[in-house]
Design an enzyme around this catalytic site. Structure first.
Site, PDB file in Angstrom:
ATOM      1  N   HIS A  17       0.697  -1.118   0.156  1.00 43.60           N
ATOM      2  CA  HIS A  17       0.026  -0.028   0.043  1.00 43.60           C
ATOM      3  C   HIS A  17       0.992   1.065  -0.088  1.00 43.60           C
ATOM      4  O   HIS A  17       0.437   2.109  -0.750  1.00 43.60           O
ATOM      5  CB  HIS A  17      -0.875   0.086   1.140  1.00 43.60           C
ATOM      6  CG  HIS A  17      -2.072  -1.238   1.322  1.00 43.60           C
ATOM      7  ND1 HIS A  17      -2.058  -1.845   2.478  1.00 43.60           N
ATOM      8  CD2 HIS A  17      -2.908  -1.463   0.718  1.00 43.60           C
ATOM      9  CE1 HIS A  17      -3.055  -2.638   2.317  1.00 43.60           C
ATOM     10  NE2 HIS A  17      -3.354  -2.478   1.096  1.00 43.60           N
ATOM     11  N   LYS A  41     -17.376  -7.019   8.872  1.00 46.66           N
ATOM     12  CA  LYS A  41     -16.228  -7.623   8.675  1.00 46.66           C
ATOM     13  C   LYS A  41     -15.291  -7.387  10.033  1.00 46.66           C
ATOM     14  O   LYS A  41     -15.094  -6.104  10.387  1.00 46.66           O
ATOM     15  CB  LYS A  41     -15.367  -6.917   7.465  1.00 46.66           C
ATOM     16  CG  LYS A  41     -14.140  -7.913   6.684  1.00 46.66           C
ATOM     17  CD  LYS A  41     -13.838  -7.203   5.527  1.00 46.66           C
ATOM     18  CE  LYS A  41     -12.470  -7.639   5.302  1.00 46.66           C
ATOM     19  NZ  LYS A  41     -11.995  -6.906   3.909  1.00 46.66           N
ATOM     20  N   ARG A  91      -1.432  -6.161  -7.785  1.00 43.09           N
ATOM     21  CA  ARG A  91      -0.270  -7.153  -7.789  1.00 43.09           C
ATOM     22  C   ARG A  91      -0.160  -7.950  -8.928  1.00 43.09           C
ATOM     23  O   ARG A  91       1.068  -8.184  -9.388  1.00 43.09           O
ATOM     24  CB  ARG A  91      -0.485  -7.745  -6.374  1.00 43.09           C
ATOM     25  CG  ARG A  91      -0.338  -6.745  -5.259  1.00 43.09           C
ATOM     26  CD  ARG A  91      -0.842  -7.592  -4.000  1.00 43.09           C
ATOM     27  NE  ARG A  91      -2.184  -7.741  -4.111  1.00 43.09           N
ATOM     28  CZ  ARG A  91      -2.877  -8.424  -3.173  1.00 43.09           C
ATOM     29  NH1 ARG A  91      -2.319  -8.376  -1.930  1.00 43.09           N
ATOM     30  NH2 ARG A  91      -4.168  -8.608  -3.642  1.00 43.09           N
ATOM     31  N   SER A 129      -2.764  -7.710   3.303  1.00 44.06           N
ATOM     32  CA  SER A 129      -2.915  -7.574   4.593  1.00 44.06           C
ATOM     33  C   SER A 129      -3.243  -8.882   5.179  1.00 44.06           C
ATOM     34  O   SER A 129      -2.907  -9.151   6.547  1.00 44.06           O
ATOM     35  CB  SER A 129      -4.108  -6.789   5.063  1.00 44.06           C
ATOM     36  OG  SER A 129      -3.712  -5.448   4.564  1.00 44.06           O
TER      37      SER A 129
HETATM   38  O1  PNS Z   1      -8.841  -3.257  -0.244  1.00 47.14           O
HETATM   39  P1  PNS Z   1     -10.282  -3.981  -0.106  1.00 47.14           P
HETATM   40  O2  PNS Z   1     -10.428  -4.444   1.292  1.00 47.14           O
HETATM   41  O3  PNS Z   1     -10.646  -5.084  -1.170  1.00 47.14           O
HETATM   42  O4  PNS Z   1     -11.033  -2.790  -0.419  1.00 47.14           O
HETATM   43  C1  PNS Z   1     -12.554  -2.873  -1.025  1.00 47.14           C
HETATM   44  C2  PNS Z   1     -13.028  -1.273  -0.868  1.00 47.14           C
HETATM   45  C3  PNS Z   1     -13.251  -0.591   0.275  1.00 47.14           C
HETATM   46  C4  PNS Z   1     -12.322  -0.584  -1.923  1.00 47.14           C
HETATM   47  C5  PNS Z   1     -14.565  -1.635  -1.490  1.00 47.14           C
HETATM   48  O5  PNS Z   1     -15.260  -2.513  -0.752  1.00 47.14           O
HETATM   49  C6  PNS Z   1     -15.434  -0.235  -1.439  1.00 47.14           C
HETATM   50  O6  PNS Z   1     -15.106   0.734  -2.158  1.00 47.14           O
HETATM   51  N1  PNS Z   1     -16.508  -0.224  -0.679  1.00 47.14           N
HETATM   52  C7  PNS Z   1     -17.376   0.825  -0.525  1.00 47.14           C
HETATM   53  C8  PNS Z   1     -18.835   0.380  -1.116  1.00 47.14           C
HETATM   54  C9  PNS Z   1     -18.919   0.529  -2.507  1.00 47.14           C
HETATM   55  O7  PNS Z   1     -18.678   1.874  -2.808  1.00 47.14           O
HETATM   56  N2  PNS Z   1     -19.236  -0.308  -3.109  1.00 47.14           N
HETATM   57  C10 PNS Z   1     -19.539   0.040  -4.760  1.00 47.14           C
HETATM   58  C11 PNS Z   1     -18.090  -0.313  -5.343  1.00 47.14           C
HETATM   59  S1  PNS Z   1     -17.794  -1.965  -5.596  1.00 47.14           S
END
Ligand code: PNS
Length: 162
Positions: A17, A41, A91, A129
């Site tokens: 990150h 979560k 990645r 993570s």
């Molecule tokens: O790194 P991660 O944990 O996979 O991140 C996921 C994240 C936070 C980017 C995603 O879950 C998110 O944007 N959630 C907010 C809800 C949202 O906007 N959903 C619609 C787009 S998929």
């Protein structure tokens, strides 16, 4: 002023990150590291711990890197911060399906917000993570995977067994 939003769970923030944020600083004026508040979560670090740790890790960047939490839709948060760029790291090919799904969904929710992907360096291409949490839980060495500040916090959560 061009601001990019770098969203995620960051439980905890990894060197992968950090690498993406540092690369992004050569393209954008500022980066907001946006930590999702997801009560569904279970996380190792609380939301406020994750935000504070990210802010510590980027302390030297001053106002150029800010850590904030958000709830709800990412595009709504991006708009509230006057950011028109969502930043994500890639990645490997295995990341692609999930990332494409999110990028296309976000575009359909708000066509004015663009997703930009940056490749993490090879050294960080296997770091996640969840891998960090596993290695730390079982007493493995995480010093090459996360910033020193996170090594300290993981050591507090999992004191070395004698
Ligand atoms: O790194 P991660 O944990 O996979 O991140 C996921 C994240 C936070 C980017 C995603 O879950 C998110 O944007 N959630 C907010 C809800 C949202 O906007 N959903 C619609 C787009 S998929």
């Amino acid at each position: 002023m061009r601001t990019a939003i770098f969203p995620g769970s960051f439980d905890p923030i990894t060197n992968g990150h950090v690498d993406v944020v540092v690369r992004a600083l050569s393209m954008f004026d500022s980066v907001i590291v946006a930590v999702l508040n997801n009560p569904e979560k279970k996380s190792m670090f609380t939301l406020s711990e994750r935000v504070a740790l990210i802010q510590d890790v980027f302390a030297a960047e001053g106002q150029r890197v800010l850590a904030k939490s958000f709830s709800g839709l990412l595009v709504d948060f991006a708009r509230s911060q006057n950011a028109s760029i969502i930043l994500r790291g890639l990645r490997a090919i295995s990341d692609f399906d999930y990332e494409a799904q999110m990028a296309l969904m976000n575009r359909s929710l708000d066509p004015n917000i663009e997703t930009v992907f940056l490749m993490a360096s090879e050294a960080n291409s296997y770091v996640s993570s969840s891998i960090v949490r596993q290695v730390a839980r079982f007493g493995g060495d995480v010093r090459r995977l996360v910033p020193a500040r996170i090594v300290e916090e993981l050591a507090k959560k999992f004191p070395a067994k004698k």
